[in-house]
Design a protein around this motif. Sequence first.
Motif, mmCIF file in Angstrom:
data_model
loop_
_atom_site.group_PDB
_atom_site.id
_atom_site.type_symbol
_atom_site.label_atom_id
_atom_site.label_comp_id
_atom_site.label_asym_id
_atom_site.label_seq_id
_atom_site.Cartn_x
_atom_site.Cartn_y
_atom_site.Cartn_z
ATOM 1 N N ASP A 79 51.622 -4.184 2.237
ATOM 2 C CA ASP A 79 51.929 -3.060 3.122
ATOM 3 C C ASP A 79 52.356 -1.838 2.317
ATOM 4 O O ASP A 79 52.323 -0.716 2.813
ATOM 5 N N ARG A 80 52.819 -2.073 1.095
ATOM 6 C CA ARG A 80 53.287 -0.988 0.235
ATOM 7 C C ARG A 80 52.730 -1.182 -1.165
ATOM 8 O O ARG A 80 52.437 -2.306 -1.584
ATOM 9 N N LEU A 81 52.583 -0.066 -1.877
ATOM 10 C CA LEU A 81 52.089 -0.101 -3.254
ATOM 11 C C LEU A 81 53.119 0.550 -4.168
ATOM 12 O O LEU A 81 53.622 1.633 -3.874
ATOM 13 N N TRP A 82 53.427 -0.122 -5.283
ATOM 14 C CA TRP A 82 54.256 0.465 -6.334
ATOM 15 C C TRP A 82 53.336 0.771 -7.504
ATOM 16 O O TRP A 82 52.683 -0.121 -8.048
ATOM 17 N N ARG B 91 55.897 -6.513 1.720
ATOM 18 C CA ARG B 91 54.677 -7.035 1.100
ATOM 19 C C ARG B 91 54.201 -5.953 0.135
ATOM 20 O O ARG B 91 53.614 -4.953 0.550
ATOM 21 N N ILE B 92 54.448 -6.137 -1.148
ATOM 22 C CA ILE B 92 54.228 -5.073 -2.136
ATOM 23 C C ILE B 92 53.225 -5.511 -3.189
ATOM 24 O O ILE B 92 53.302 -6.628 -3.710
ATOM 25 N N ALA B 93 52.292 -4.633 -3.508
ATOM 26 C CA ALA B 93 51.389 -4.840 -4.641
ATOM 27 C C ALA B 93 51.754 -3.833 -5.718
ATOM 28 O O ALA B 93 51.936 -2.651 -5.439
ATOM 29 N N ILE B 94 51.904 -4.312 -6.954
ATOM 30 C CA ILE B 94 52.167 -3.428 -8.088
ATOM 31 C C ILE B 94 50.827 -3.077 -8.713
ATOM 32 O O ILE B 94 50.079 -3.952 -9.148
ATOM 33 N N ILE B 95 50.513 -1.788 -8.755
ATOM 34 C CA ILE B 95 49.217 -1.346 -9.272
ATOM 35 C C ILE B 95 49.419 -0.458 -10.499
ATOM 36 O O ILE B 95 50.518 0.033 -10.758
ATOM 37 N N GLY B 96 48.350 -0.257 -11.246
ATOM 38 C CA GLY B 96 48.406 0.541 -12.458
ATOM 39 C C GLY B 96 47.547 -0.088 -13.540
ATOM 40 O O GLY B 96 47.131 -1.247 -13.437
ATOM 41 N N ALA B 97 47.266 0.657 -14.587
ATOM 42 C CA ALA B 97 46.411 0.175 -15.670
ATOM 43 C C ALA B 97 47.098 -0.927 -16.461
ATOM 44 O O ALA B 97 48.334 -1.009 -16.503
ATOM 45 N N ASN B 98 46.302 -1.779 -17.075
ATOM 46 C CA ASN B 98 46.850 -2.818 -17.956
ATOM 47 C C ASN B 98 47.637 -2.170 -19.089
ATOM 48 O O ASN B 98 47.229 -1.152 -19.645
ATOM 49 N N GLY B 99 48.779 -2.785 -19.419
ATOM 50 C CA GLY B 99 49.588 -2.277 -20.518
ATOM 51 C C GLY B 99 50.609 -1.238 -20.121
ATOM 52 O O GLY B 99 51.388 -0.782 -20.952
ATOM 53 N N ASN B 100 50.624 -0.860 -18.844
ATOM 54 C CA ASN B 100 51.575 0.158 -18.390
ATOM 55 C C ASN B 100 52.927 -0.412 -17.994
ATOM 56 O O ASN B 100 53.881 0.342 -17.807
ATOM 57 N N GLY B 101 52.996 -1.751 -17.815
ATOM 58 C CA GLY B 101 54.295 -2.357 -17.534
ATOM 59 C C GLY B 101 54.415 -3.120 -16.232
ATOM 60 O O GLY B 101 55.526 -3.439 -15.800
ATOM 61 N N LYS B 102 53.289 -3.448 -15.585
ATOM 62 C CA LYS B 102 53.357 -4.189 -14.321
ATOM 63 C C LYS B 102 54.049 -5.546 -14.517
ATOM 64 O O LYS B 102 54.963 -5.905 -13.761
ATOM 65 N N SER B 103 53.614 -6.285 -15.523
ATOM 66 C CA SER B 103 54.215 -7.602 -15.779
ATOM 67 C C SER B 103 55.655 -7.474 -16.269
ATOM 68 O O SER B 103 56.495 -8.340 -15.989
ATOM 69 N N THR B 104 55.945 -6.395 -16.983
ATOM 70 C CA THR B 104 57.324 -6.144 -17.428
ATOM 71 C C THR B 104 58.241 -6.003 -16.217
ATOM 72 O O THR B 104 59.330 -6.589 -16.158
ATOM 73 N N LEU B 105 57.799 -5.250 -15.225
ATOM 74 C CA LEU B 105 58.587 -5.072 -14.006
ATOM 75 C C LEU B 105 58.755 -6.395 -13.266
ATOM 76 O O LEU B 105 59.847 -6.705 -12.766
ATOM 77 N N ALA B 106 57.687 -7.191 -13.213
ATOM 78 C CA ALA B 106 57.766 -8.498 -12.545
ATOM 79 C C ALA B 106 58.797 -9.400 -13.221
ATOM 80 O O ALA B 106 59.559 -10.108 -12.555
ATOM 81 N N LYS B 107 58.831 -9.362 -14.541
ATOM 82 C CA LYS B 107 59.798 -10.176 -15.280
ATOM 83 C C LYS B 107 61.229 -9.717 -15.021
ATOM 84 O O LYS B 107 62.151 -10.538 -14.931
ATOM 85 N N VAL B 108 61.421 -8.413 -14.896
ATOM 86 C CA VAL B 108 62.754 -7.882 -14.596
ATOM 87 C C VAL B 108 63.206 -8.354 -13.211
ATOM 88 O O VAL B 108 64.325 -8.843 -13.027
ATOM 89 N N LEU B 109 62.327 -8.222 -12.235
ATOM 90 C CA LEU B 109 62.663 -8.580 -10.861
ATOM 91 C C LEU B 109 62.920 -10.083 -10.705
ATOM 92 O O LEU B 109 63.663 -10.501 -9.819
ATOM 93 N N SER B 110 62.308 -10.884 -11.566
ATOM 94 C CA SER B 110 62.484 -12.342 -11.497
ATOM 95 C C SER B 110 63.567 -12.849 -12.446
ATOM 96 O O SER B 110 63.743 -14.050 -12.610
ATOM 97 N N ASP B 111 64.299 -11.930 -13.091
ATOM 98 C CA ASP B 111 65.381 -12.287 -14.025
ATOM 99 C C ASP B 111 64.873 -12.985 -15.283
ATOM 100 O O ASP B 111 65.610 -13.715 -15.939
ATOM 101 N N ASN B 112 63.603 -12.767 -15.608
ATOM 102 C CA ASN B 112 63.060 -13.293 -16.858
ATOM 103 C C ASN B 112 63.148 -12.264 -17.984
ATOM 104 O O ASN B 112 62.760 -12.540 -19.109
ATOM 105 N N LEU B 113 63.647 -11.072 -17.659
ATOM 106 C CA LEU B 113 63.838 -10.019 -18.648
ATOM 107 C C LEU B 113 65.004 -9.156 -18.190
ATOM 108 O O LEU B 113 65.035 -8.689 -17.047
ATOM 109 N N GLN B 114 65.969 -8.958 -19.079
ATOM 110 C CA GLN B 114 67.139 -8.150 -18.738
ATOM 111 C C GLN B 114 66.819 -6.659 -18.855
ATOM 112 O O GLN B 114 66.041 -6.241 -19.706
#
Length: 357
Positions: free
Chosen positions: A251-254, A96-119
């Motif tokens: 349970d974990r934070l990235w 159970r992971i929450a991705i944290i960090g400021a806007n524009g740092n790449g949280k959504s970019t990482l989500a797209k990579v993990l979901s195969d929406n970005l190579q």
Amino acid sequence: MQSEALKFETKRKHLQSFIDRFRYKASKAKQAQSRIKMLEKLGDAPTLPKDFSISFDFPSPLPLPPPLLTLSKANAGYGEKVIIRNINLRLDQDDRIAIIGANGNGKSTLAKVLSDNLQLLSGEMDKSNKLKVAYFAQHMIEFLDVEKTPYEILSSLMPKAKETEVRNHLGRFGLQAEKAVTLVKNLSGGEKARLELSIITKDAPHILILDEPTNHLDIDSREALTEALNNYEGAVILITHDLSMIELVSDRLWLVENGSCKEFEGSIDDYKEIILNRNDDEEKKEKVKKEVKIKPKSLPKNTISKVEKEIEELEKLKTMLEEKLSISYNDKIQAEYANTIEKLNELEEKWLTLNGA
């Protein structure tokens, strides 16, 4: 109030789950002990109402051997621009992971990579051929066919399914009976979000990646979603400004920051404390340098203290509205409550921005 009872049970389950998983792990022992104390202080549970109709129910995936997914020496970005460098992460089915960090740092970019929406630009991502990943982003509801019904949309995506199977799956997300055959253009924002969640989970995914899933949901739906995520038997990756959901689900934070993504050893409160300390340090450095004098009229209107005061006032309003709703339900008060929650989320985001998060 039904949301209070549900929130209590969700928090109790989450605390107990964390304790059971990490009590004897050296790196998490301190956090586990902290949660044991929190569990002891919860007290008696409020009575859950019998007719709680608002619900989410994610289908259970078939188990896969761990890890579900790993990233090794991976770089993510767009074109020639690298947003996150040297990513080394592992994901298991009970995470159970929450991705944290400021806007524009790449949280959504990482989500797209993990979901195969970005190579990946470089590096490796290893995963099972049988792995199923569901990805939700708030903008996705804008692409629903508004001239069709939820049943028509889902049945077209499940051509081999019987009518009862399609309806049952919609029912998992509160789209029963008339709602299943209502044109999408006549659904509320929350109902459209429920429809999108039903679409992405039709194949019982092993991983749920949710990018701001609560923006269109009222308070009861948010509580129900939180409970459903804790009951879900797959992995959860969450991006949200709803700090309460992060606390209750993850349970974990990235932490995505300064072009990297690393595991954050601590709680969401620890993260907020770091931001405050960082801001204090920056202010001290500016005072020592005395290189730039800022005139009072050039100071930003939304200072940290002003935002904190606004948050405090909204918290009081939120409590008052909760008390009213606990006595009797009222559509107008419910709408005001949902609007208050939305404003709180916006102010918390502004607070993080002002603190340089």
